[in-house]
Write a protein that holds these residues in place. Structure first.
Motif, PDB file in Angstrom:
ATOM      1  N   GLN A 223      35.887  51.487  48.075  1.00 50.52           N
ATOM      2  CA  GLN A 223      35.880  49.842  47.955  1.00 50.52           C
ATOM      3  C   GLN A 223      34.596  49.694  47.149  1.00 50.52           C
ATOM      4  OE1 GLN A 223      38.253  48.122  48.894  1.00 50.52           O
ATOM      5  NE2 GLN A 223      39.343  49.592  49.964  1.00 50.52           N
TER       6      GLN A 223
ATOM      7  N   LEU B  72      40.608  55.624  48.097  1.00 52.55           N
ATOM      8  CA  LEU B  72      40.121  54.467  47.503  1.00 52.55           C
ATOM      9  C   LEU B  72      38.828  54.092  47.887  1.00 52.55           C
ATOM     10  CD1 LEU B  72      41.259  52.181  45.581  1.00 52.55           C
ATOM     11  CD2 LEU B  72      41.609  50.974  47.594  1.00 52.55           C
TER      12      LEU B  72
ATOM     13  N   ALA C 165      37.221  48.818  42.192  1.00 53.02           N
ATOM     14  CA  ALA C 165      37.189  49.793  43.198  1.00 53.02           C
ATOM     15  C   ALA C 165      37.465  51.179  42.522  1.00 53.02           C
ATOM     16  CB  ALA C 165      38.650  49.374  44.029  1.00 53.02           C
TER      17      ALA C 165
ATOM     18  N   VAL D 176      46.376  47.279  42.902  1.00 53.75           N
ATOM     19  CA  VAL D 176      45.683  48.271  43.812  1.00 53.75           C
ATOM     20  C   VAL D 176      45.535  47.734  45.164  1.00 53.75           C
ATOM     21  CG1 VAL D 176      43.532  49.763  44.082  1.00 53.75           C
ATOM     22  CG2 VAL D 176      44.934  49.481  41.861  1.00 53.75           C
ATOM     23  N   HIS D 177      45.030  46.543  45.223  1.00 58.36           N
ATOM     24  CA  HIS D 177      44.535  45.722  46.361  1.00 58.36           C
ATOM     25  C   HIS D 177      45.815  44.774  46.565  1.00 58.36           C
ATOM     26  CE1 HIS D 177      40.738  47.633  46.960  1.00 58.36           C
ATOM     27  NE2 HIS D 177      40.621  47.484  45.742  1.00 58.36           N
ATOM     28  N   GLU D 178      46.889  44.932  47.656  1.00 58.47           N
ATOM     29  CA  GLU D 178      47.799  43.840  47.501  1.00 58.47           C
ATOM     30  C   GLU D 178      47.209  42.444  47.872  1.00 58.47           C
ATOM     31  OE1 GLU D 178      51.478  42.511  47.199  1.00 58.47           O
ATOM     32  OE2 GLU D 178      50.937  44.703  46.665  1.00 58.47           O
ATOM     33  N   SER D 179      46.065  42.294  48.392  1.00 57.33           N
ATOM     34  CA  SER D 179      45.464  41.112  48.798  1.00 57.33           C
ATOM     35  C   SER D 179      45.100  40.347  47.157  1.00 57.33           C
ATOM     36  CB  SER D 179      44.327  41.251  49.535  1.00 57.33           C
ATOM     37  OG  SER D 179      43.249  41.851  48.836  1.00 57.33           O
ATOM     38  N   ASP D 180      45.015  41.220  46.154  1.00 60.70           N
ATOM     39  CA  ASP D 180      44.680  40.412  44.863  1.00 60.70           C
ATOM     40  C   ASP D 180      46.061  39.533  44.654  1.00 60.70           C
ATOM     41  OD1 ASP D 180      42.110  41.702  44.995  1.00 60.70           O
ATOM     42  OD2 ASP D 180      43.051  42.916  43.324  1.00 60.70           O
TER      43      ASP D 180
END
Length: 141
Positions: free
Chosen positions: A36, A34, A26, A135-139
């Motif tokens: 995407q 940010l 990203a 950076v992406h909490e979903s990771d």
């Protein structure tokens, strides 16, 4: 830098793979927002990620833990924690990374050596991961 230079003069072939530069990341806009990944970049990343563990567990790993002051530390990164743990379990840190700070500070395999078994390693991994940033909490999933 010294670890990299000494590894290149060791008399054997060396494959250099910088995951952060080789895999789509990203981005950040001029205003700090940010940016995407494109759909194509996201597809490439999804295709590569399942195979990354092979690199870290089967080939010697050089940890480059030096970062600039405006970037979160190597030790605080969730991705770095995962990669470090895989390399540690695969015993791939000793050749090029034995003197780096993260290796000196912790050993993810200590629980196996102490007889705690795989469950103890998994518990320690997830406990440490809970304290890391992405950076992406979903990771995190």
């Amino acid at each position: 830098w010294q670890r990299l230079c000494s590894s290149l003069t060791g008399g054997c072939d060396v494959v250099v793979f910088f995951d952060f530069m080789a895999l789509p990341q990203a981005g950040m806009g001029p205003d700090g927002s940010l940016l995407q990944r494109s759909e194509e970049e996201a597809a490439v990343l999804r295709q590569c990620l399942p195979h990354m563990g092979i690199l870290y567990s089967m080939f010697p790993v050089l940890v480059c833990d030096e970062v600039t002051g405006d970037v979160r530390s190597y030790n605080s990164s969730g991705w770095c924690h995962c990669e470090f743990t895989i390399a540690s379990l695969g015993k791939q840190l000793h050749q090029y990374s034995s003197d780096c700070e993260p290796v000196r500070q912790r050993s993810q395999c200590a629980h196996l050596q102490e007889g705690g078994g795989l469950q103890a390693v998994a518990d320690a991994f997830y406990a440490a991961l809970a304290l890391k940033t992405f950076v992406h909490e979903s990771d995190r999933e």
